[in-house]
Design a protein around this motif. Structure first.
Motif, PDB file in Angstrom:
ATOM      1  N   ASP A 224      -6.124  -0.292   1.567  1.00 37.34           N
ATOM      2  CA  ASP A 224      -6.567  -1.684   1.524  1.00 37.34           C
ATOM      3  C   ASP A 224      -6.628  -2.095   0.060  1.00 37.34           C
ATOM      4  O   ASP A 224      -6.565  -1.254  -0.841  1.00 37.34           O
ATOM      5  N   TRP A 225      -6.766  -3.391  -0.178  1.00 37.29           N
ATOM      6  CA  TRP A 225      -6.841  -3.864  -1.561  1.00 37.29           C
ATOM      7  C   TRP A 225      -8.152  -3.406  -2.190  1.00 37.29           C
ATOM      8  O   TRP A 225      -9.217  -3.575  -1.622  1.00 37.29           O
ATOM      9  N   CYS A 226      -8.049  -2.805  -3.374  1.00 38.48           N
ATOM     10  CA  CYS A 226      -9.219  -2.239  -4.057  1.00 38.48           C
ATOM     11  C   CYS A 226      -9.318  -2.788  -5.475  1.00 38.48           C
ATOM     12  O   CYS A 226      -8.305  -2.990  -6.152  1.00 38.48           O
ATOM     13  N   ASP A 227     -10.539  -2.989  -5.902  1.00 39.91           N
ATOM     14  CA  ASP A 227     -10.815  -3.323  -7.296  1.00 39.91           C
ATOM     15  C   ASP A 227     -11.124  -2.018  -8.019  1.00 39.91           C
ATOM     16  O   ASP A 227     -12.070  -1.309  -7.673  1.00 39.91           O
ATOM     17  N   VAL A 228     -10.306  -1.681  -9.003  1.00 41.24           N
ATOM     18  CA  VAL A 228     -10.467  -0.405  -9.703  1.00 41.24           C
ATOM     19  C   VAL A 228     -11.817  -0.344 -10.417  1.00 41.24           C
ATOM     20  O   VAL A 228     -12.423   0.734 -10.535  1.00 41.24           O
ATOM     21  N   HIS A 229     -12.313  -1.491 -10.884  1.00 38.79           N
ATOM     22  CA  HIS A 229     -13.645  -1.508 -11.494  1.00 38.79           C
ATOM     23  C   HIS A 229     -14.683  -1.003 -10.503  1.00 38.79           C
ATOM     24  O   HIS A 229     -15.523  -0.145 -10.839  1.00 38.79           O
ATOM     25  N   ASP A 230     -14.646  -1.522  -9.283  1.00 41.65           N
ATOM     26  CA  ASP A 230     -15.600  -1.084  -8.262  1.00 41.65           C
ATOM     27  C   ASP A 230     -15.446   0.403  -7.976  1.00 41.65           C
ATOM     28  O   ASP A 230     -16.437   1.126  -7.817  1.00 41.65           O
ATOM     29  N   LEU A 231     -14.198   0.846  -7.890  1.00 44.16           N
ATOM     30  CA  LEU A 231     -13.932   2.252  -7.598  1.00 44.16           C
ATOM     31  C   LEU A 231     -14.551   3.165  -8.650  1.00 44.16           C
ATOM     32  O   LEU A 231     -15.239   4.139  -8.323  1.00 44.16           O
ATOM     33  N   VAL A 232     -14.335   2.833  -9.905  1.00 46.14           N
ATOM     34  CA  VAL A 232     -14.827   3.685 -10.992  1.00 46.14           C
ATOM     35  C   VAL A 232     -16.340   3.639 -11.089  1.00 46.14           C
ATOM     36  O   VAL A 232     -17.019   4.692 -11.147  1.00 46.14           O
ATOM     37  N   TYR A 233     -16.914   2.452 -11.074  1.00 41.06           N
ATOM     38  CA  TYR A 233     -18.366   2.355 -11.282  1.00 41.06           C
ATOM     39  C   TYR A 233     -19.157   2.862 -10.080  1.00 41.06           C
ATOM     40  O   TYR A 233     -20.266   3.382 -10.234  1.00 41.06           O
ATOM     41  N   LYS A 234     -18.609   2.729  -8.889  1.00 40.56           N
ATOM     42  CA  LYS A 234     -19.288   3.294  -7.728  1.00 40.56           C
ATOM     43  C   LYS A 234     -19.319   4.818  -7.816  1.00 40.56           C
ATOM     44  O   LYS A 234     -20.329   5.456  -7.509  1.00 40.56           O
ATOM     45  N   THR A 235     -18.207   5.397  -8.264  1.00 38.23           N
ATOM     46  CA  THR A 235     -18.155   6.855  -8.423  1.00 38.23           C
ATOM     47  C   THR A 235     -19.139   7.315  -9.488  1.00 38.23           C
ATOM     48  O   THR A 235     -19.858   8.306  -9.299  1.00 38.23           O
ATOM     49  N   ILE A 236     -19.177   6.607 -10.600  1.00 40.11           N
ATOM     50  CA  ILE A 236     -20.125   6.965 -11.666  1.00 40.11           C
ATOM     51  C   ILE A 236     -21.558   6.856 -11.164  1.00 40.11           C
ATOM     52  O   ILE A 236     -22.414   7.694 -11.482  1.00 40.11           O
ATOM     53  N   GLY A 237     -21.838   5.847 -10.347  1.00 40.82           N
ATOM     54  CA  GLY A 237     -23.180   5.684  -9.804  1.00 40.82           C
ATOM     55  C   GLY A 237     -23.598   6.857  -8.947  1.00 40.82           C
ATOM     56  O   GLY A 237     -24.777   7.261  -8.955  1.00 40.82           O
ATOM     57  N   ILE A 241     -27.200  11.216 -11.885  1.00 43.79           N
ATOM     58  CA  ILE A 241     -28.104  12.279 -12.360  1.00 43.79           C
ATOM     59  C   ILE A 241     -27.377  13.296 -13.236  1.00 43.79           C
ATOM     60  O   ILE A 241     -27.810  13.561 -14.370  1.00 43.79           O
ATOM     61  N   PRO A 242     -26.274  13.907 -12.791  1.00 42.31           N
ATOM     62  CA  PRO A 242     -25.607  14.873 -13.679  1.00 42.31           C
ATOM     63  C   PRO A 242     -25.007  14.234 -14.929  1.00 42.31           C
ATOM     64  O   PRO A 242     -24.890  14.896 -15.966  1.00 42.31           O
ATOM     65  N   LEU A 243     -24.659  12.940 -14.867  1.00 42.92           N
ATOM     66  CA  LEU A 243     -24.053  12.299 -16.032  1.00 42.92           C
ATOM     67  C   LEU A 243     -25.072  11.780 -17.038  1.00 42.92           C
ATOM     68  O   LEU A 243     -24.675  11.289 -18.100  1.00 42.92           O
ATOM     69  N   GLN A 244     -26.359  11.898 -16.727  1.00 43.48           N
ATOM     70  CA  GLN A 244     -27.365  11.385 -17.660  1.00 43.48           C
ATOM     71  C   GLN A 244     -27.376  12.157 -18.979  1.00 43.48           C
ATOM     72  O   GLN A 244     -27.911  11.676 -19.977  1.00 43.48           O
ATOM     73  N   TYR A 245     -26.802  13.340 -18.983  1.00 41.16           N
ATOM     74  CA  TYR A 245     -26.767  14.149 -20.199  1.00 41.16           C
ATOM     75  C   TYR A 245     -25.445  14.006 -20.953  1.00 41.16           C
ATOM     76  O   TYR A 245     -25.180  14.752 -21.890  1.00 41.16           O
ATOM     77  N   PHE A 246     -24.623  13.060 -20.541  1.00 46.35           N
ATOM     78  CA  PHE A 246     -23.309  12.882 -21.166  1.00 46.35           C
ATOM     79  C   PHE A 246     -23.120  11.423 -21.587  1.00 46.35           C
ATOM     80  O   PHE A 246     -23.803  10.528 -21.093  1.00 46.35           O
ATOM     81  N   LYS A 247     -22.182  11.226 -22.488  1.00 45.92           N
ATOM     82  CA  LYS A 247     -21.819   9.875 -22.903  1.00 45.92           C
ATOM     83  C   LYS A 247     -20.581   9.460 -22.120  1.00 45.92           C
ATOM     84  O   LYS A 247     -19.517  10.069 -22.271  1.00 45.92           O
ATOM     85  N   VAL A 248     -20.722   8.462 -21.297  1.00 51.94           N
ATOM     86  CA  VAL A 248     -19.628   8.030 -20.433  1.00 51.94           C
ATOM     87  C   VAL A 248     -19.085   6.704 -20.948  1.00 51.94           C
ATOM     88  O   VAL A 248     -19.846   5.744 -21.148  1.00 51.94           O
ATOM     89  N   ALA A 249     -17.786   6.637 -21.173  1.00 56.15           N
ATOM     90  CA  ALA A 249     -17.137   5.410 -21.635  1.00 56.15           C
ATOM     91  C   ALA A 249     -16.045   5.023 -20.640  1.00 56.15           C
ATOM     92  O   ALA A 249     -15.252   5.871 -20.212  1.00 56.15           O
ATOM     93  N   VAL A 250     -16.035   3.749 -20.273  1.00 56.93           N
ATOM     94  CA  VAL A 250     -15.057   3.243 -19.307  1.00 56.93           C
ATOM     95  C   VAL A 250     -14.218   2.164 -19.968  1.00 56.93           C
ATOM     96  O   VAL A 250     -14.760   1.226 -20.557  1.00 56.93           O
TER      97      VAL A 250
END
Length: 379
Positions: A224-237, A241-250
């Motif tokens: 289906d049609w997907c917004d890549v922004h939604d895909l990436v930020y939903k995954t990061i969300g 917890i495990p990513l709180q110790y890392f610097k994440v750049a999108v």
């Protein structure tokens, strides 16, 4: 409407035993085999008639022997014996002097006829027996591979499932038993442990289910049609917890078009790639996620500035159950294998390379339909 995908390379390996079973139990019926047997011999006899003036009747015997050998590869034993007998009799009747009789002229031709008849029968039976033995061997190998796969799977998961379950049970017991004696900080720490363990447990179950879908060979995409922004930020969300110790750049262009993908499956791909980066890099490392469109392909990159991968192990990281030699305890070695399978299911590719200074980069290329809104493509 669901579309069944062609089997991928690693899926074809897992499906060999199923293909064998289909071949064994969906072979042409006996009547069809008789028609094929007789028709093949008649065809080769016709070829013999066309070339008899050039090669002689003894060479035609070799051609008929070839036909019997080919039939023995595909047919049951009775149609093969019929073909062998029929070819011998018709070769005698049509080609051995005196022609168009079953009589054989001289002693040499009589011996040749008897030898052909015996050799044709033996050749047909032997070829059939060899084929049956190969099937038995393939069945045994398929069973052994299946047992090995599931033993490895369960041995790996037994620890990976037990550890987070133990953590959840222990933390919950502490919260219940010593609730009044715990400080607010202690409670938050225990709740955090439960959350991390729950996330880890969920990831292992998801990987198990995903691998089962891939191994079944019938993965079906729901594009289906997907917004890549939604895909990436939903995954990061989901990995908050495990990513709180890392610097994440999108880095995703605002003008990136909508793409036609299976959102849930690609979410799982990104989840495994980002989790892999978090698990194999030191705390405070930088994890970068990029997306772009190039030549009607979606290109996604997950990179980090960690230690990278050992050069001699880079070809193995996408194999099932493979874990790096110096990897931290934990993990089943399924995440990257599943990511590759899901990307290939989209008709795409995923590659791994070490960055020049430090770190590693996973690059995904997926051919996909694009939908630009408000003419943004030309802006």
């Amino acid at each position: 409407m669901k579309r069944q995908l062609p089997l991928l390379r690693h899926q074809r390996e897992a499906m060999d035993h199923r293909a064998l079973k289909v071949y064994l139990f969906h072979r042409p019926n006996r009547r069809t085999q008789y028609f094929v047997s007789i028709g093949t011999i008649v065809l080769f006899l016709g070829i013999g008639f066309l070339v008899q003036d050039y090669v002689g009747y003894r060479v035609i015997a070799l051609v008929l022997m070839l036909a019997v050998s080919v039939l023995a590869i595909f047919l049951d034993i009775v149609p093969v014996l019929l073909a062998a007998s029929l070819s011998a009799l018709l070769w005698n009747f049509l080609f051995i002097p005196p022609r168009f009789t079953l009589a054989v002229g001289d002693a040499e031709d009589r011996l040749l006829f008897v030898m052909y008849f015996v050799i044709a029968l033996i050749n047909g039976v032997a070829t059939y027996k060899i084929r049956e033995m190969q099937k038995v061997i393939r069945r045994k190998e398929a069973r052994a591979d299946a047992v090995k796969f599931y033993n490895t799977l369960f041995n790996s998961l037994s620890h990976e499932l037990r550890t987070p379950i133990t953590t959840i049970v222990g933390a919950a017991d502490n919260l219940q038993a010593a609730n009044t004696q715990l400080t607010e900080k202690d409670k938050q720490e225990l709740i955090g442990e439960i959350s991390i363990a729950g996330l880890r447990l969920n990831q292992q179950v998801e990987n198990l289910l995903s691998m089962s879908r891939l191994e079944s060979g019938f993965l079906q995409l729901k594009k289906d049609w997907c917004d890549v922004h939604d895909l990436v930020y939903k995954t990061i969300g989901q990995l908050e917890i495990p990513l709180q110790y890392f610097k994440v750049a999108v880095f995703i262009p605002e003008t990136l078009p909508l793409v036609k993908l299976d959102f849930g499956i690609m979410e799982h791909v990104l989840f495994n790639l980002i989790s892999n980066a978090a698990n194999h890099t030191p705390v405070d490392s930088k994890i970068t996620i990029q997306a772009a469109v190039e030549n009607d392909q979606l290109v996604m990159i997950v990179a980090d500035n960690g230690p990278g991968f050992p050069q001699d192990e880079m070809d193995k990281v996408f194999d099932k159950f493979y874990r790096l030699k110096d990897a931290k305890p934990g993990g089943t070695g399924l995440g990257l294998s599943i990511a590759r399978g899901f990307v290939e299911a989209h008709g795409g590719t995923i590659t791994l390379e070490n960055l020049p200074v430090c770190g590693a980069k996973f690059t995904i290329h997926i051919p996909t339909e694009l939908s630009y809104l408000s003419g943004l493509k030309n802006e």
